[in-house]
Design a protein around this motif. Structure first.
Motif, PDB file in Angstrom:
ATOM      1  N   HIS A 128       6.518   1.339 -54.529  1.00 19.72           N
ATOM      2  CA  HIS A 128       5.320   1.237 -55.348  1.00 19.72           C
ATOM      3  C   HIS A 128       4.242   2.226 -54.936  1.00 19.72           C
ATOM      4  O   HIS A 128       3.366   2.550 -55.721  1.00 19.72           O
ATOM      5  N   ASP A 129       4.296   2.735 -53.702  1.00 22.83           N
ATOM      6  CA  ASP A 129       3.251   3.659 -53.290  1.00 22.83           C
ATOM      7  C   ASP A 129       3.428   5.047 -53.892  1.00 22.83           C
ATOM      8  O   ASP A 129       2.620   5.938 -53.669  1.00 22.83           O
ATOM      9  N   THR A 130       4.519   5.250 -54.654  1.00 22.78           N
ATOM     10  CA  THR A 130       4.671   6.519 -55.356  1.00 22.78           C
ATOM     11  C   THR A 130       4.074   6.466 -56.756  1.00 22.78           C
ATOM     12  O   THR A 130       4.090   7.460 -57.471  1.00 22.78           O
ATOM     13  N   PHE A 131       3.534   5.309 -57.152  1.00 23.58           N
ATOM     14  CA  PHE A 131       3.003   5.136 -58.485  1.00 23.58           C
ATOM     15  C   PHE A 131       1.539   5.574 -58.539  1.00 23.58           C
ATOM     16  O   PHE A 131       0.934   5.938 -57.542  1.00 23.58           O
ATOM     17  N   ILE A 132       0.964   5.505 -59.729  1.00 23.62           N
ATOM     18  CA  ILE A 132      -0.430   5.865 -59.937  1.00 23.62           C
ATOM     19  C   ILE A 132      -1.328   5.011 -59.033  1.00 23.62           C
ATOM     20  O   ILE A 132      -1.166   3.790 -58.993  1.00 23.62           O
ATOM     21  N   GLU A 174       9.054   3.275 -65.207  1.00 26.57           N
ATOM     22  CA  GLU A 174       9.035   2.428 -64.017  1.00 26.57           C
ATOM     23  C   GLU A 174       7.631   2.235 -63.468  1.00 26.57           C
ATOM     24  O   GLU A 174       7.382   1.284 -62.736  1.00 26.57           O
ATOM     25  N   ASP A 175       6.718   3.123 -63.801  1.00 26.41           N
ATOM     26  CA  ASP A 175       5.357   2.992 -63.296  1.00 26.41           C
ATOM     27  C   ASP A 175       4.610   1.970 -64.141  1.00 26.41           C
ATOM     28  O   ASP A 175       4.234   2.235 -65.287  1.00 26.41           O
ATOM     29  N   ALA A 181       1.706   0.978 -64.104  1.00 28.61           N
ATOM     30  CA  ALA A 181       0.338   1.333 -64.488  1.00 28.61           C
ATOM     31  C   ALA A 181       0.282   1.831 -65.923  1.00 28.61           C
ATOM     32  O   ALA A 181      -0.682   1.569 -66.648  1.00 28.61           O
ATOM     33  N   GLU A 226      -1.860   8.486 -71.355  1.00 23.78           N
ATOM     34  CA  GLU A 226      -1.852   8.547 -69.905  1.00 23.78           C
ATOM     35  C   GLU A 226      -3.107   7.887 -69.344  1.00 23.78           C
ATOM     36  O   GLU A 226      -4.219   8.330 -69.604  1.00 23.78           O
TER      37      GLU A 226
END
Length: 520
Positions: free
Chosen positions: A93-97, A378-379, A381, A406
Motif C-alpha cells: 500500500h505504500d506504493t499508492f497515492i 489497484e490503487d 485512492a 486523477e
C-alpha cells in the motif's frame, strides 16, 4: 389506520443503517426493518476507507470506528500458496497515492459486525426507529407514496411511507418484485468458510492479514485467510462446487485438513467455531430506482471481496441518497432530484464491481482471465476520490462526463469531489472537507457572492451556507477548484461540486444553478 413514516428502509445491514444515519443527520426520521433478530454476528466485510470515514465523520462516528478497530500493527495483503508461503506477490500500500494529500481523514478497520452495532446506536440517536425480527411481506406504490405490509411476532400491519429504500441484500425480493433485472459476470466461485480460533502469531505475526491463496491441493484450487477483530480468531475458506457438494461434504476431518493447508502448517492446533458457505460474484441492478423505491448496497450491486470496496460502497450509497431524500421531503427539491440516484450511483457501482471482479481474477483465479479483460485499478485512492457524479450538477461546456479523473490533479469540475485543501483558521488548521456535510455550501472569497447566497437561501427556503474564505479563514484553494478570487463554487451536502463560476457573476447565475440541481 396504517402507520406513517417518511422513509421505510428494508434491511439493517451497512447500506440500510447508513441511509438511516444520514437521513437523521439531515433531520429526516426513518423506519428500518430487519427480518433477522440482530445485526450481523459475523466479521464479514471489514474496514472503512478514507472516503467513508469522511462521511462518517460528518455523523460523528469516525472515532467510534477507529475505536472498534483492532490494534494497528500493520497489514499484509498477499497472494500466496498458503499463509506460510511461498508468497507469489505482496501488494504494498505504500506504493499508492499518498492519501494525506487527498483527505484529512484516516481509515479504520472495524468489522461489519462492529460497524453495524455502531450505526444502529447512532441511527436511533438521530431519530430512526429500528425493528428487528420484522419482515416486509408486500408493498405497492403510487403517486401518493408506498403502502407496505410488515410482519413480526405480533402479526401483520400496514405502513405508509413516502419512499422505500431497498437494502435487502443481493437476492433483494424488493428488486425482484419491481421486475428489475441484473447484469454482470455472474458467480465467480463458491466457498466454504470457517471461523476458527488458533494461535497463528508464529505464521502471521501480530499484523492484520488478508491472504488470497492459489493452491491445487485446496478444494476448488483456491482459498483465503482473513483476520477478525480478535487476534486469535480468523476466517479461513476454500472453494467448492455447489453442483456436487455442500457444507455437509466438509465434515470435521476434511475441514481441519483444508484449514491446515490454508495455514500451511499440518500440525497447527485450532478450533472451528462455526462454518458457512458463501458465493462471490458480480451482479449490478439494471436500474437503481423505480418510482418511489431506491436500491442501495447489495440490492444494487454485488461484488467479490477483493479490493475491500463492497461494504464501503454500500455505506456511500446511503450517504449519497439520504441528502436527496431529505431535500425532497422538506420541499426544498423537486422529485426529479431523486432521478439522479440511478444516474449517479449505477455507473460508480458498476465500475467498482467490475474492478473487484478483476481483482479477484488476478489474485485468486488467473486461469479465468478473458482476452478482453482489462487489469484492475489497484490503487484504491482512484476509486475513493476519482469517480464523478454526472447527474444533479450543472455540467460545463466541453465536459464529456468522464466517470474518472486523477485525484492528485483535481479539476474542480461540477460532478467531481470537492478537493481537500488545508485552511488556516482562528481555531487551527482545518480542511475544506470539514466544511461540508449538512447543507449546500458556496465557497468564495467574494462578499458579493456570499451575500447572494445568503439571500437565495432565504428566498428559496433551502439549506445553503456561504463560506467566505480570506480574512480569518485562508488557504490556497482557488487553483484546485479551478476559479479565480472573484469566483465561487457550489458544493452539495455530499461534498460533490454542483456548479462553479470561475470568475465574477450574478445572483441569477447561482439561482439558476440551484434550481437546476434541485429540480425546482
Amino acid at each position: 389506520m396504517s402507520e406513517r413514516t417518511p422513509v421505510l428502509i428494508v434491511g439493517a445491514g451497512l447500506a440500510g443503517l447508513s441511509t438511516a444515519v444520514f437521513l437523521g443527520l439531515h433531520g429526516t426520521p426513518s423506519l428500518v426493518v430487519e427480518r433477522h433478530p440482530t445485526t450481523s454476528t459475523q466479521p464479514k466485510a471489514r474496514g472503512q476507507q478514507h472516503h467513508v470515514m469522511e462521511a462518517l465523520n460528518y455523523a460523528g462516528l469516525a472515532d467510534a470506528m477507529v475505536g472498534a478497530s483492532p490494534r494497528d500493527t500493520g497489514f499484509q495483503l498477499r497472494i500466496a500458496e498458503s499463509a506460510s508461503g511461498p508468497v507469489f506477490r505482496e501488494i504494498l500500500h505504500d506504493t499508492f497515492i499518498p492519501l494525506d494529500e487527498l483527505t484529512p481523514c484516516r481509515s479504520a478497520d472495524a468489522s461489519q459486525a462492529s460497524a453495524e452495532r455502531i450505526l444502529v446506536e447512532r441511527a436511533r440517536e438521530l431519530g430512526a426507529e429500528i425493528r428487528f425480527s420484522t419482515a416486509l411481506e408486500s408493498f405497492e406504490q403510487d403517486e401518493s407514496g408506498v403502502r407496505a405490509v410488515l410482519s413480526d411476532a405480533g402479526g401483520t400491519h400496514a405502513v405508509h411511507a413516502d419512499y422505500l429504500v431497498a437494502a435487502d441484500g443481493h437476492r433483494s425480493p424488493i428488486r425482484e418484485r419491481l421486475g428489475i433485472g441484473t447484469h454482470g459476470r455472474g458467480a465467480l466461485w463458491h466457498s466454504v468458510l470457517w471461523l476458527i480460533r488458533a494461535d497463528l502469531a508464529p505464521v502471521v505475526g501480530d499484523r492484520q492479514v488478508l491472504y488470497n491463496l492459489q493452491n491445487p491441493q485446496l478444494s476448488g484450487g483456491m482459498g483465503f485467510l482473513v483476520s477478525t477483530d480478535r487476534p486469535d480468531e480468523f476466517v479461513a475458506g476454500v472453494g467448492y462446487d455447489p453442483q456436487r457438494e455442500d457444507l455437509a461434504d466438509f465434515p470435521e476431518e476434511r475441514a481441519l485438513d483444508q484449514i491446515r493447508m490454508v495455514i500451511g502448517k499440518p500440525d497447527v492446533e485450532l478450533e472451528i467455531l462455526n462454518a458457512d458457505t458463501t458465493t462471490a460474484g458480480m451482479h449490478v441492478a439494471d436500474r437503481f430506482s423505480s418510482g418511489r423505491v431506491h436500491l442501495v448496497g447489495d440490492a444494487a450491486h454485488t461484488m467479490p471481496p477483493q479490493g475491500g470496496m463492497g461494504g464501503n460502497t454500500a455505506v456511500m450509497d446511503g450517504f449519497y441518497l439520504a441528502w436527496k431524500l431529505a431535500a425532497v421531503l422538506r420541499g426544498e427539491a423537486g422529485p426529479g432530484l431523486l432521478d439522479s440516484h440511478d444516474v449517479e450511483r449505477r455507473p460508480v457501482g458498476e465500475l467498482i464491481a467490475k474492478n473487484q471482479y478483476m481483482n479477484a481474477i488476478v489474485r485468486s483465479m488467473p486461469h479465468l482471465m478473458r482476452p478482453d479483460d482489462t487489469p484492475p485499478i489497484e490503487d484504491a485512492a482512484v476509486l475513493m476520490f476519482g469517480y464523478r457524479h454526472n447527474g444533479a450538477v450543472v455540467a460545463e461546456p466541453c465536459d464529456e462526463g468522464e466517470l474518472l479523473e486523477e485525484p492528485t490533479e483535481p479539476t474542480g469540475r461540477p460532478g467531481s469531489r470537492a478537493p481537500h485543501v488545508r485552511l488556516s483558521t482562528p481555531d487551527g488548521e482545518r480542511s475544506t472537507i470539514d466544511l461540508f456535510g449538512r447543507e449546500f455550501v458556496l465557497l468564495t472569497e467574494s462578499e458579493t457572492w456570499a451575500e447572494s447566497a445568503e439571500k437565495l437561501a432565504e428566498d428559496l427556503g433551502i439549506r445553503l451556507r456561504a463560506q467566505l474564505l480570506g480574512g480569518e479563514v485562508t488557504g490556497d484553494w482557488t487553483g484546485k477548484y479551478g476559479v479565480t478570487a472573484d469566483g465561487a463554487v457550489l458544493v452539495r451536502p455530499d461534498r460533490f461540486i454542483a456548479w462553479r463560476a470561475k470568475g465574477a457573476g450574478s445572483a441569477a447565475d447561482l439561482e439558476s444553478a440551484l434550481r437546476a440541481v434541485l429540480d425546482r
